[in-house]
Design an enzyme around this catalytic site. Structure first.
Site, PDB file in Angstrom:
ATOM      1  N   SER A 119       0.821  -1.220   0.000  1.00 15.79           N
ATOM      2  CA  SER A 119       0.000   0.000   0.000  1.00 15.79           C
ATOM      3  C   SER A 119       0.846   1.257   0.000  1.00 15.79           C
ATOM      4  O   SER A 119       0.316   2.341  -0.175  1.00 15.79           O
ATOM      5  CB  SER A 119      -0.834   0.043   1.283  1.00 15.79           C
ATOM      6  OG  SER A 119      -1.716  -1.010   1.339  1.00 15.79           O
ATOM      7  N   HIS A 140      -1.086  -2.960  -7.191  1.00 19.14           N
ATOM      8  CA  HIS A 140      -1.833  -2.599  -5.980  1.00 19.14           C
ATOM      9  C   HIS A 140      -3.348  -2.661  -6.183  1.00 19.14           C
ATOM     10  O   HIS A 140      -3.939  -1.773  -6.790  1.00 19.14           O
ATOM     11  CB  HIS A 140      -1.393  -1.183  -5.540  1.00 19.14           C
ATOM     12  CG  HIS A 140      -2.012  -0.720  -4.257  1.00 19.14           C
ATOM     13  ND1 HIS A 140      -2.261   0.602  -3.976  1.00 19.14           N
ATOM     14  CD2 HIS A 140      -2.433  -1.407  -3.163  1.00 19.14           C
ATOM     15  CE1 HIS A 140      -2.812   0.703  -2.787  1.00 19.14           C
ATOM     16  NE2 HIS A 140      -2.925  -0.491  -2.270  1.00 19.14           N
ATOM     17  N   GLU A 152      -3.712   0.014  -9.030  1.00 16.85           N
ATOM     18  CA  GLU A 152      -2.625   0.970  -9.251  1.00 16.85           C
ATOM     19  C   GLU A 152      -1.408   0.180  -9.709  1.00 16.85           C
ATOM     20  O   GLU A 152      -1.051  -0.822  -9.081  1.00 16.85           O
ATOM     21  CB  GLU A 152      -2.238   1.660  -7.929  1.00 16.85           C
ATOM     22  CG  GLU A 152      -2.874   2.994  -7.672  1.00 16.85           C
ATOM     23  CD  GLU A 152      -2.367   3.641  -6.376  1.00 16.85           C
ATOM     24  OE1 GLU A 152      -2.275   2.963  -5.328  1.00 16.85           O
ATOM     25  OE2 GLU A 152      -2.072   4.836  -6.416  1.00 16.85           O
ATOM     26  N   ASN A 190      -3.470   5.978  -1.529  1.00 15.03           N
ATOM     27  CA  ASN A 190      -3.244   6.120  -0.084  1.00 15.03           C
ATOM     28  C   ASN A 190      -2.589   7.444   0.298  1.00 15.03           C
ATOM     29  O   ASN A 190      -2.672   7.860   1.452  1.00 15.03           O
ATOM     30  CB  ASN A 190      -2.444   4.938   0.447  1.00 15.03           C
ATOM     31  CG  ASN A 190      -3.306   3.688   0.494  1.00 15.03           C
ATOM     32  OD1 ASN A 190      -4.475   3.757   0.874  1.00 15.03           O
ATOM     33  ND2 ASN A 190      -2.751   2.567   0.086  1.00 15.03           N
TER      34      ASN A 190
END
Ligand SMILES: CC(=O)CC(=O)SCCNC(=O)CCNC(=O)[C@H](O)C(C)(C)COP(=O)(O)OP(=O)(O)OC[C@H]1O[C@@H](n2cnc3c(N)ncnc32)[C@H](O)[C@@H]1OP(=O)(O)O
Ligand SMILES: NC(=O)C1=CN([C@@H]2O[C@H](COP(=O)(O)OP(=O)(O)OC[C@H]3O[C@@H](n4cnc5c(N)ncnc54)[C@H](OP(=O)(O)O)[C@@H]3O)[C@@H](O)[C@H]2O)C=CC1
Length: 291
Positions: A119, A140, A152, A190
């Protein structure tokens, strides 16, 4: 190069979802974890989530059975060596991830593309601990994997174009949408989402609102599907804290300072849904706010 076989390391909430979507898309999947119990739990969860999709008419009974038949499990990490693509989805701790890569590397096929579902952790730094930084990248997924559309894709400094293109083709075959992020702490999702969650925890810590008031505000006032504290519990408070620490250490800006209340919950082992207690207590019939 066409990817046919996929290895998934870590059978937690992300690993089981990743195995699920790959198997449903026709890939042969090998799932590994340090604990046999986690592997068993993952298989049960995958079956339950496939059932849910079948009951909604999204997949047929044959699709479900075929997907389950494509997933094998092993407690031996090195069994993943020959896979075309490996996705590491173990706990968000750099030392755990580098130990996995160091054990795997001597057993990898020459063509294997190695990726991490991290992450937040630097892809370039993880890649440097392997023998193939050019065939290493960030892959991701979002939680819950079978539902969320986005993946991602993150290039490390050395990632080559054929590896990137192969991963992009996989995202398309999964029926998902890729967003490309540069390799900076916590990438795109994130970098934006986690400071919002951390701010919600500060809002609770400073007594501006209760758990219920904060979550209701963002759900009904900003149309978020889950409130930020509910979402933090869903992601896992250990993972949220790990991401905030990567942002804080990597960008050296006090605006990323993890809220002390988040640290306290993690120290208590109250990690959210996965441990039965976080900002809500999940041990009864319905979740009850803890503050
Ligand atoms: C931390 C990181 O590194 C990155 C991240 O992942 S950040 C987290 C990103 N995720 C989010 O923000 C999730 C926010 N929450 C949501 O979108 C929604 O609350 C949710 C999709 C999780 C649940 O939605 P809901 O409407 O409350 O519940 P529910 O009706 O049970 O589920 C919605 C649909 O998803 C399906 N579903 C939910 N979980 C599922 C699963 N694990 N597997 C398969 N299907 C699932 C349901 O069957 C349902 O399908 P239909 O639309 O066909 O009816
Ligand atoms: N939670 C989320 O919403 C999201 C998480 N991610 C990322 O995905 C990764 C996994 O997160 P998540 O699934 O939530 O975490 P979980 O805690 O649910 O699962 C992690 C799993 O990895 C296992 N594990 C730990 N060490 C090893 C090892 N050496 N070899 C194999 N398995 C190991 C753990 O076993 P044990 O429990 O026995 O330690 C556990 O079963 C993290 O990098 C996280 O940042 C990415 C997107 C969203």
């Amino acid at each position: 190069m066409e990817i046919r076989t996929v290895g998934v390391v870590g059978a937690g909430q992300m690993g089981n979802g990743i195995a699920h979507v790959f198997a449903l898309a026709g890939y042969e999947v090998t799932l590994t974890d340090v604990s046999a119990e986690a592997l068993e739990k993952a298989r049960t969860l995958i079956e339950r989530n496939l059932d849910r999709q079948q009951s909604k008419g999204a997949i047929s009974a044959e699709d479900k059975e075929a997907a389950l038949a494509r997933i094998s499990t092993t407690e031996t990490l090195t069994d993943l060596g020959p896979c075309d693509l490996i996705i590491e989805a173990a706990t968000e701790r750099e030392a755990v991830k580098t130990a996995i890569f160091e054990e795997l590397v001597p057993h990898l096929a020459e063509h294997t593309i190695l990726t991490s579902n991290t992450s937040s952790i630097s892809i370039t730094r993880l890649a440097s601990r392997t023998d193939r930084p050019e065939k290493f990248m960030g892959f991701h997924f979002m939680n819950p994997v079978p539902v969320m559309q986005l993946v991602e894709l993150i290039r490390g400094i050395a990632t080559d174009q054929p590896s990137f293109d192969a991963c992009l083709a996989v995202v398309e075959k999964l029926g998902k949408t890729a967003a490309t992020a540069e390799d900076f702490p916590a990438f795109i999702v994130n970098r934006i989402l986690m400071p919002m969650i951390n701010e919600a925890i500060y809002t609770l810590y400073e007594g501006v609102g209760s758990v219920r008031a904060i979550d209701t505000s963002l759900k009904l006032g900003a149309n978020h599907p889950m409130g930020p504290l509910e979402l933090a519990d869903f992601i896992g408070l250990d993972t949220c804290l790990a991401i905030m620490n990567v942002l804080h250490d990597g960008l050296a800006d006090t605006k990323y300072r993890p809220c002390p209340l988040l640290t306290k919950y993690v120290e208590a082992g109250w990690l959210g849904r996965k441990t039965g207690r976080g900002f809500y207590d999940y041990r009864g019939e319905t979740p009850v706010p803890t503050r």
